[in-house]
Design an enzyme around this catalytic site. Structure first.
Site, PDB file in Angstrom:
ATOM      1  N   GLY A 241       0.826  -1.211   0.000  1.00 29.09           N
ATOM      2  CA  GLY A 241       0.000   0.000   0.000  1.00 29.09           C
ATOM      3  C   GLY A 241       0.859   1.260   0.000  1.00 29.09           C
ATOM      4  O   GLY A 241       2.090   1.191  -0.028  1.00 29.09           O
TER       5      GLY A 241
ATOM      6  N   GLY B 242      -3.834  -2.009  -2.342  1.00 29.90           N
ATOM      7  CA  GLY B 242      -2.388  -1.908  -2.591  1.00 29.90           C
ATOM      8  C   GLY B 242      -2.076  -2.260  -4.033  1.00 29.90           C
ATOM      9  O   GLY B 242      -2.947  -2.723  -4.777  1.00 29.90           O
TER      10      GLY B 242
ATOM     11  N   LEU C  68      -2.068 -16.493   9.312  1.00 32.22           N
ATOM     12  CA  LEU C  68      -0.785 -16.051   8.763  1.00 32.22           C
ATOM     13  C   LEU C  68       0.277 -17.065   9.118  1.00 32.22           C
ATOM     14  O   LEU C  68       0.580 -17.259  10.303  1.00 32.22           O
ATOM     15  CB  LEU C  68      -0.405 -14.689   9.359  1.00 32.22           C
ATOM     16  CG  LEU C  68      -1.404 -13.550   9.129  1.00 32.22           C
ATOM     17  CD1 LEU C  68      -0.974 -12.306   9.912  1.00 32.22           C
ATOM     18  CD2 LEU C  68      -1.503 -13.234   7.646  1.00 32.22           C
TER      19      LEU C  68
ATOM     20  N   GLY D 125      -1.812 -12.392  16.806  1.00 34.85           N
ATOM     21  CA  GLY D 125      -1.533 -13.805  17.069  1.00 34.85           C
ATOM     22  C   GLY D 125      -0.156 -14.185  16.549  1.00 34.85           C
ATOM     23  O   GLY D 125       0.600 -14.917  17.206  1.00 34.85           O
TER      24      GLY D 125
ATOM     25  N   LYS E  37       2.429 -12.685  18.902  1.00 40.03           N
ATOM     26  CA  LYS E  37       2.474 -13.454  20.167  1.00 40.03           C
ATOM     27  C   LYS E  37       3.257 -14.751  19.964  1.00 40.03           C
ATOM     28  O   LYS E  37       4.147 -15.088  20.752  1.00 40.03           O
ATOM     29  CB  LYS E  37       1.043 -13.746  20.606  1.00 40.03           C
ATOM     30  CG  LYS E  37       0.929 -14.575  21.854  1.00 40.03           C
ATOM     31  CD  LYS E  37      -0.543 -14.846  22.169  1.00 40.03           C
ATOM     32  CE  LYS E  37      -0.673 -16.039  23.075  1.00 40.03           C
ATOM     33  NZ  LYS E  37      -1.836 -16.857  22.736  1.00 40.03           N
TER      34      LYS E  37
ATOM     35  N   TYR F  33     -14.684   2.151   9.214  1.00 41.71           N
ATOM     36  CA  TYR F  33     -13.245   2.376   9.376  1.00 41.71           C
ATOM     37  C   TYR F  33     -12.929   2.789  10.815  1.00 41.71           C
ATOM     38  O   TYR F  33     -12.058   2.203  11.470  1.00 41.71           O
ATOM     39  CB  TYR F  33     -12.803   3.463   8.402  1.00 41.71           C
ATOM     40  CG  TYR F  33     -11.320   3.745   8.385  1.00 41.71           C
ATOM     41  CD1 TYR F  33     -10.411   2.794   7.941  1.00 41.71           C
ATOM     42  CD2 TYR F  33     -10.823   4.985   8.788  1.00 41.71           C
ATOM     43  CE1 TYR F  33      -9.047   3.062   7.905  1.00 41.71           C
ATOM     44  CE2 TYR F  33      -9.466   5.267   8.750  1.00 41.71           C
ATOM     45  CZ  TYR F  33      -8.582   4.303   8.312  1.00 41.71           C
ATOM     46  OH  TYR F  33      -7.233   4.578   8.276  1.00 41.71           O
TER      47      TYR F  33
END
Ligand code: UDP
Length: 328
Positions: free
Chosen positions: A29, A55, A80, A121, A124, A164
């Site tokens: 982006g 992006g 992810l 996550g 972490k 947003y």
């Protein structure tokens, strides 16, 4: 300042190489790609993740084949998976212009909520430090001026900007919850209006809108009477401030933006001057919930990050106009 965790419940950071490793969501982006450039210049290995909804590969194409750069095309609301150690997670993915989030309200809500959850996550699991790109929009149409970080805001949750604003407010709450509950080291930056090369010509924001109209000698569309104010920060200044926040010890939230405030009408006149355009100004209806005034109080950034913007509006506009000139 949110309380720091009393004890760290995060697993000890895994063995590191000497080269820091950063994951940047929204890395293709406008701001994400400038951040990626800065991190690589400062010696990081960078993994950029982007689903390319707003992006563009054009923003990172110059990094193709760079040994310290990797790109993953993925929606960050999904799990992810990143192999190996990670030191820093920078969560920048989100549609960010009013017309983008009007068109993509559910994706905007999802990336701010589910995407922030996934990015936290990851931080972490890896024992990484996490930074959320929050926004001046969390102040809504502010009743306190200039905006200080201790102001809670004036947001319409069901208005056109609610998707947003509320997603970013949720993202801040989730970030602080991960700090308190899991001991993740977190940072919150509240980004004010920013401009520079790589903004999308058609993203509807005032800077690309006015510059492209001026370069085409078309009417400059000022919404309302143009009395609403904004304060524009050049992208390199902004990214430097955010980098300092991540590497420093203050968890935020910290405002990063330029306190030089002007009306939208003054800004239109500045663009006409800077482009030498023959455009005239026309007035269009003011969109619902358009904030009437916005200027960051940057005392915290000055004190804790030793940061303030350096690039004057004229110099930043010159670079931005040159970028758009090649594209109109
Ligand atoms: N604006 C305008 N004409 C345009 C686009 C935007 O007058 O063609 C105004 C808009 O109403 C707002 C300001 O410019 O008051 C900044 O708008 P932008 O969409 O860039 O970001 P915002 O700060 O509102 O999120």
């Amino acid at each position: 300042m949110p309380p720091q965790p009393t004890k760290s419940r995060v697993s000890i950071r895994k063995a590191r190489s000497t080269q820091p490793i950063s994951v940047v969501t929204g890395g293709a982006g406008f701001l994400g790609s400038h951040l990626v450039d800065l991190l690589i210049a400062r010696g990081h290995k960078v993994i950029a993740i982007d689903n390319l909804v707003t992006g563009s590969v054009e923003n990172i194409v110059h990094l193709g084949g760079h040994p310290d750069f990797k790109f993953i095309k993925q929606d960050v609301t999904e799990f992810l998976f990143i192999a190996g150690p990670v030191d820093y997670v920078w969560h920048f993915a989100s549609p960010a212009s009013p017309i983008d989030y009007l068109e993509l309200p559910i994706q905007t809500l999802k990336v701010g909520s589910l995407g922030t959850h996934k990015a936290l996550g990851l931080a972490k699991y890896k024992g990484a430090r996490f930074l959320i790109a929050s926004t001046s929009e969390i102040y809504g149409d502010p009743l306190v001026h200039p905006q200080t970080e201790d102001y809670w805001g004036n947001v319409n949750p069901i208005g056109p900007r609610g998707c947003y604003d509320e997603a970013k407010r949720f993202a801040e709450a989730m970030t602080v919850a991960y700090q308190r509950e899991h001991g993740v080291e977190t940072r919150i930056v509240r980004i004010f209006n920013t401009y520079g090369p790589r903004m999308r010509m058609n993203d509807g924001r005032v800077v690309p809108a006015f510059i492209s109209q001026a370069l085409r000698h078309q009417p400059i569309t000022v919404f309302g009477k143009g009395r609403q104010t904004r304060s524009f920060c050049y992208c390199s200044d902004l990214i430097e401030g955010i980098y300092r926040l991540m590497l420093g010890s203050h968890p935020g939230p910290i405002n990063i933006g330029n306190p030089h405030e002007m009306t939208v009408l003054e800004f239109a006149e500045e663009i006409i001057r800077a482009t030498g355009s023959k455009s005239r100004i026309v007035f269009k209806p003011l969109p619902q919930d358009d904030p009437k005034q916005r200027r960051p109080d940057i005392a915290l950034a000055q004190q804790f990050l030793k940061w303030e913007p350096k690039v004057p509006l004229a110099a930043g506009l010159e670079k931005t106009i040159a970028y758009f000139r090649g594209r109109v």
